[in-house]
Design a protein around this motif. Sequence first.
Motif, mmCIF file in Angstrom:
data_model
loop_
_atom_site.group_PDB
_atom_site.id
_atom_site.type_symbol
_atom_site.label_atom_id
_atom_site.label_comp_id
_atom_site.label_asym_id
_atom_site.label_seq_id
_atom_site.Cartn_x
_atom_site.Cartn_y
_atom_site.Cartn_z
ATOM 1 N N THR A 136 45.237 28.438 45.877
ATOM 2 C CA THR A 136 44.529 29.790 46.110
ATOM 3 C C THR A 136 43.211 30.018 45.047
ATOM 4 O O THR A 136 43.241 29.459 43.945
ATOM 5 N N GLU A 137 42.211 30.236 45.818
ATOM 6 C CA GLU A 137 40.599 30.569 45.008
ATOM 7 C C GLU A 137 40.695 31.991 44.652
ATOM 8 O O GLU A 137 40.414 32.700 45.531
ATOM 9 N N PRO A 138 40.728 32.258 43.320
ATOM 10 C CA PRO A 138 40.550 33.460 43.050
ATOM 11 C C PRO A 138 39.441 34.189 43.037
ATOM 12 O O PRO A 138 38.558 33.615 43.317
ATOM 13 N N SER A 139 39.394 35.662 43.076
ATOM 14 C CA SER A 139 38.159 36.245 43.195
ATOM 15 C C SER A 139 37.548 36.120 41.879
ATOM 16 O O SER A 139 38.087 35.716 40.911
ATOM 17 N N GLU A 140 36.262 36.485 41.949
ATOM 18 C CA GLU A 140 35.247 36.086 40.689
ATOM 19 C C GLU A 140 35.733 36.880 39.610
ATOM 20 O O GLU A 140 35.921 36.508 38.462
ATOM 21 N N ASP A 141 36.278 38.264 39.884
ATOM 22 C CA ASP A 141 36.738 39.033 38.583
ATOM 23 C C ASP A 141 38.058 38.597 38.083
ATOM 24 O O ASP A 141 38.300 38.371 36.819
ATOM 25 N N ILE A 142 39.066 37.923 39.013
ATOM 26 C CA ILE A 142 40.134 37.420 38.571
ATOM 27 C C ILE A 142 39.883 36.225 37.670
ATOM 28 O O ILE A 142 40.569 35.947 36.633
ATOM 29 N N LYS A 143 38.921 35.468 38.256
ATOM 30 C CA LYS A 143 38.701 33.882 37.280
ATOM 31 C C LYS A 143 38.258 34.583 36.049
ATOM 32 O O LYS A 143 38.582 34.001 34.959
ATOM 33 N N ARG A 144 37.418 35.673 35.832
ATOM 34 C CA ARG A 144 37.066 35.841 34.459
ATOM 35 C C ARG A 144 38.211 36.359 33.552
ATOM 36 O O ARG A 144 38.187 36.224 32.551
ATOM 37 N N LEU A 145 39.185 37.428 34.395
ATOM 38 C CA LEU A 145 40.118 37.794 33.605
ATOM 39 C C LEU A 145 41.088 36.686 32.955
ATOM 40 O O LEU A 145 41.517 36.717 31.966
#
Length: 202
Positions: free
Chosen positions: A115-124
């Motif tokens: 699963t490729e996370p959203s950019e915000d989730i990647k930062r989280l």
Amino acid sequence: MKKMEQLIFWRNGFCKKTKYGKQKQPVDLTSGLFLLSRIFLIILNPSIVIQIALENADQTTNLFITGDTPHDVLDKIVKRSESSGNADNLKWDLYDIPHHCSYTGLSDEKGEDITEPSEDIKRLLQEYGQENAFLVASCRAFSDVGDGDTQPPHVQAKKAYRKYCKNADGSSKTLLITSEYGGKTNPKPLRFTIDRTGIRED
């Protein structure tokens, strides 16, 4: 003893701050006496996300509890916390993986392999996870997930957490599965010690 910092409620994406004038209240845990320095409570859509900050001496340990929160809610929390100067509310030493390690806590799409996370989730996951932090997935064993099974946990999500949650030396942060902890046939309770050195497995 300092005053309690603030309690923050999120409703429909808007932030309301309520400050408490009372002193911080000690929290009696098995590993010692803590000061509850911050509770970050979010009620949104209708998910609840809580960040609990525990102080022991000079050490603050942050627990980030997500429940069944979908990624679009977490996206809003990340964006608004950063834009309002409250990024500390995103820090975590223990991250409760959303929705039994479902891909929905990361993205709209499960993905074939990962699963490729959203950019915000990647930062989280990448920027706010502290060194040697833990991730906990409250779910059934991955070996029980059959072909074509649509219910969580999703192995694609597990791979994403492994990929995007790294320590400074490049190693993956510790990911624990509740139904596999201590062995699938006889799993054990998952316990942590939190003290002035941080958080660790008992």
